[in-house]
Enzyme design. Structure first.
Site, PDB file in Angstrom:
ATOM      1  N   TYR A   1      40.515  56.042  66.801  1.00  0.00           N
ATOM      2  CA  TYR A   1      40.058  54.946  66.190  1.00  0.00           C
ATOM      3  C   TYR A   1      39.126  55.475  64.921  1.00  0.00           C
ATOM      4  CZ  TYR A   1      36.762  51.196  65.272  1.00  0.00           C
ATOM      5  OH  TYR A   1      35.921  50.078  64.921  1.00  0.00           O
TER       6      TYR A   1
ATOM      7  N   GLU B   1      39.127  49.075  59.029  1.00  0.00           N
ATOM      8  CA  GLU B   1      39.641  49.862  60.284  1.00  0.00           C
ATOM      9  C   GLU B   1      40.780  50.121  60.298  1.00  0.00           C
ATOM     10  OE1 GLU B   1      37.880  47.910  64.093  1.00  0.00           O
ATOM     11  OE2 GLU B   1      40.152  47.430  64.185  1.00  0.00           O
TER      12      GLU B   1
END
Ligand code: GDP
Ligand code: MN
Length: 387
Positions: free
Chosen positions: A108, A197
């Site tokens: 992530y 993101e």
């Protein structure tokens, strides 16, 4: 403003982040032909403004054209329901057909504005994939953060620390991960993002580092200076009522309750919602008609509030300063004539031209219209009516 994954991928690719080849399709046939163009295994992905697609069955790995046909047919004819969409789900209008990769591990990486520290923060985790919210809650230490200096941005040592925390030690991989982080931070800064993101960033079985999902939110107040983002704006994905409100200079935010609120000024709107809650009700929306509202804008505001089937009662709270009470009264009368009120509308008017407004309302004798003496009285009346 949000954009689709395919648009976010394009911005990342331009910033030097390695992204697998992909094509957009709006029909099943286009999806199949995209599969042939890409050649080999692919992943069919619904393009919607919500996450949790994988678990909802809207990200499908496909080896054959028949599998692509089946996945595309399913996604384009079913609404996607995930924890991020609400029970009614969202319609899928576009698909992304991307070259599939063989994943060894998922990471992530994200940049988000930290409001408390008033500067962007880069967050990375080795536990990327579909459940980052769970990681954030249960294992916050598994998310490594570095706050950026507002002018200096991401300093080399911060970038190196973040990459080391992801466990990349081999030279080529460190180089590739640096490109990803630098690219992401640049997109965040150059396009005035609130969030940028990549989840997951993957290491493939043959050692490549690739971004295979991306999500971005942009600061609405900065859109005017980004032609690129204006072109990416997709009205079909926006809340229809919010758009309609924006066109008429109204700010409208749908909420979950059943009392429609029509108020002038954001502060008064907040106070109105507080009083509704205090008296046991739940607001259905936040509608601020603004200070200098015209009769047409106010009428449109009534149309918007009354078109929401959840609304079982309306509270009109106007403090006439620049906005005049008689203007609002006229709008009420027009709206009542045009749409007809089949639910109670409680009205509290105070301020400029209030006497004229009261006369107008009295003459019009609108059924379902209830006048109130003050805000508490109005909140009590509307709550009692919908209870
Ligand atoms: P999200 O569920 O909406 O976040 O959609 P993602 O694009 O992140 O996909 C969800 C999951 O599907 C990923 O975490 C991967 O595990 C898997 N996935 C997506 N693309 C691929 C791919 O190309 N190959 C493989 N093997 N898995 C993929
Ligand atoms: Mn994802």
């Amino acid at each position: 403003m949000k954009v689709h994954e395919y648009q976010a991928r394009a911005l990342l690719a331009e910033a030097g982040v390695p992204v697998p080849k992909s094509l957009v399709a709006t029909t099943v046939d286009e999806a199949v032909s995209a599969f042939h163009d890409i050649g080999g295994k692919c992943v069919v992905k619904a393009q919607v403004f919500a996450g949790g697609r994988g678990k909802a069955g809207f990200v499908k790995l496909c080896d054959t054209a028949d599998q692509v046909r089946e996945a595309a047919t399913f996604m384009l004819s079913n609404r996607m329901v995930s924890p991020q969409t609400g029970a009614e789900g969202i319609e899928v209008k576009k698909l992304l057909i991307a070259d599939a990769v063989d994943i060894e591990s998922e990471y992530y990486v994200a940049v988000v504005m930290d409001r408390a520290k008033r500067t962007p923060v880069v967050m990375v985790s080795r536990e990327g994939g579909v459940e980052i919210e769970v990681v954030a809650k249960e294992k916050p230490d598994a998310i490594i953060k570095r706050w950026l200096h507002p002018h200096l941005g991401m300093i080399d040592f911060q970038c190196a620390q973040l990459i080391a925390s992801l466990g990349f030690t081999e030279k080529e991989q460190k180089k590739a991960a640096t490109k990803v982080l630098r690219g992401l931070v640049n997109v965040f800064k150059n396009y005035d993002c609130a969030l940028a993101e990549i989840n997951p960033l993957v290491r493939t079985t043959d050692g490549q580092i690739l971004a295979i999902d991306a999500k971005m939110n942009f600061d609405d107040n900065a859109i005017f200076r980004h032609k690129r983002l204006q072109e990416m704006f997709d009205p079909a994905e926006e809340n229809a009522m919010e758009l309609r409100a924006k066109e008429h200079n109204l700010s409208y935010i749908p909420l979950d309750g059943n009392i429609g609120c029509l108020v002038n000024g954001a502060g008064l709107a907040m106070a109105t919602m507080d009083l509704i809650k205090l008296h046991g009700g739940e607001p259905a929306n936040f509608l601020d008609v603004g200070g200098s509202v015209t009769a047409e804008e106010a009428t449109e505001a009534f149309r918007i509030v009354l078109s929401d089937s959840k609304v079982k009662g309306v509270l009109v709270n106007i403090f006439g300063g620049i906005a005049k009470c008689d203007t609002i009264a006229e709008a009420l009368i027009t709206a009542a004539k045009e749409i007809g009120f089949n639910i109670p509308v409680v009205v509290r008017l105070e301020g400029t031209n209030v006497d004229r407004a009261r006369e107008l309302l009295k003459e019009a004798a609108i059924p379902q219209l209830i006048t109130a003496d003050d805000l508490t009285d109005a909140a009590k009346k509307v709550c009692a009516k919908v209870a």
